[in-house]
Design a protein around this motif. Structure first.
Motif, short mmCIF file in Angstrom:
data_model
loop_
_atom_site.label_atom_id
_atom_site.label_comp_id
_atom_site.label_asym_id
_atom_site.label_seq_id
_atom_site.Cartn_x
_atom_site.Cartn_y
_atom_site.Cartn_z
N TRP A 91 1.16 -1.30 0.40
CA TRP A 91 -0.34 0.05 -0.44
C TRP A 91 1.38 1.42 -0.14
O TRP A 91 0.62 2.02 -0.85
CB TRP A 91 -1.14 -0.03 1.04
CG TRP A 91 -1.84 1.48 0.85
CD1 TRP A 91 -2.57 1.26 0.53
CD2 TRP A 91 -1.49 2.47 2.01
NE1 TRP A 91 -3.38 2.79 0.50
CE2 TRP A 91 -2.98 2.80 1.74
CE3 TRP A 91 -0.30 2.65 2.83
CZ2 TRP A 91 -2.62 3.91 3.12
CZ3 TRP A 91 -0.88 3.71 3.34
CH2 TRP A 91 -1.47 4.31 3.32
N ARG A 92 2.05 1.30 0.75
CA ARG A 92 2.78 2.66 1.20
C ARG A 92 2.93 2.47 -0.49
O ARG A 92 3.49 4.21 -1.16
CB ARG A 92 3.98 2.30 2.10
CG ARG A 92 3.14 2.99 3.33
CD ARG A 92 4.07 1.88 4.44
NE ARG A 92 3.81 2.51 5.65
CZ ARG A 92 4.13 1.68 6.91
NH1 ARG A 92 5.20 0.46 6.25
NH2 ARG A 92 3.59 1.55 8.13
N LYS A 95 1.14 4.23 -2.51
CA LYS A 95 0.99 5.51 -2.53
C LYS A 95 2.29 6.77 -3.07
O LYS A 95 1.90 7.84 -3.15
CB LYS A 95 0.33 5.28 -1.22
CG LYS A 95 -0.67 5.26 -0.81
CD LYS A 95 -1.87 5.91 -0.98
CE LYS A 95 -3.13 5.54 -0.90
NZ LYS A 95 -3.77 6.68 -1.54
N LYS A 96 2.73 5.88 -2.48
CA LYS A 96 4.43 6.56 -3.15
C LYS A 96 4.39 6.62 -4.19
O LYS A 96 5.01 7.67 -5.09
CB LYS A 96 6.15 5.99 -2.78
CG LYS A 96 6.65 6.35 -3.19
CD LYS A 96 8.41 5.46 -2.65
CE LYS A 96 8.23 4.44 -3.86
NZ LYS A 96 9.35 3.36 -3.01
N GLU A 98 2.72 7.05 -6.73
CA GLU A 98 0.74 7.56 -7.41
C GLU A 98 1.24 9.06 -7.18
O GLU A 98 1.24 9.91 -7.57
CB GLU A 98 -0.56 7.30 -6.36
CG GLU A 98 -1.05 5.97 -7.05
CD GLU A 98 -1.96 5.83 -5.96
OE1 GLU A 98 -2.08 6.31 -4.53
OE2 GLU A 98 -2.99 4.81 -6.51
N ALA A 99 1.61 9.31 -5.67
CA ALA A 99 2.24 10.71 -5.71
C ALA A 99 3.57 11.11 -6.14
O ALA A 99 3.60 12.11 -6.92
CB ALA A 99 3.34 10.82 -3.81
N SER A 104 -3.68 10.04 -8.58
CA SER A 104 -4.43 9.92 -7.36
C SER A 104 -5.41 8.82 -7.39
O SER A 104 -6.04 9.06 -8.58
CB SER A 104 -4.95 11.25 -6.51
OG SER A 104 -5.21 11.89 -7.60
#
Length: 106
Positions: A91-92, A95-96, A98-99, A104
């Motif tokens: 998950w992290r 997210k990393k 995507e950022a 998003s």
């Protein structure tokens, strides 16, 4: 009573207390050694073929995670098992990535 003999230092051994450095000189038990910078060859982009693209590790990781997720119909638990990480780590990473790409989930 047995007499204890002092141990003689082994050649090449250095006690941490007798080792000092100020960045350019190394002092070992009173012996001054000058440390010289080593010239290392620098890899320049001129050595890489101009027609080839070498992806970064982040790009490779993002592509690989996406491929594994897509194979398991975006089931993060199964994808994490195959990747050898836990679901929270996956998950992290998602997210990393995507950022970093400005994506998003909407």
């Amino acid at each position: 009573m047995k007499e204890r003999r002092k141990r003689k230092p082994v050649a090449g051994s250095i006690r941490p207390a007798s080792l000092r450095s100020n960045g350019t000189h190394l002092v070992i038990s009173g012996i001054d050694i000058v440390v010289k910078e080593i010239d290392r060859p620098k890899i320049q982009s001129a050595h890489l073929p101009s027609d080839q693209h070498f992806p970064t590790l982040q790009e490779l990781e993002r592509e690989y995670i996406h491929r594994v997720l897509s194979h398991f119909d975006y089931n993060r638990t199964k994808a994490a098992e195959v990747l050898g990480i836990d679901r929270v780590s996956l998950w992290r990473k998602i997210k990393k990535h995507e950022a970093s790409t400005g994506q998003s989930k909407g």
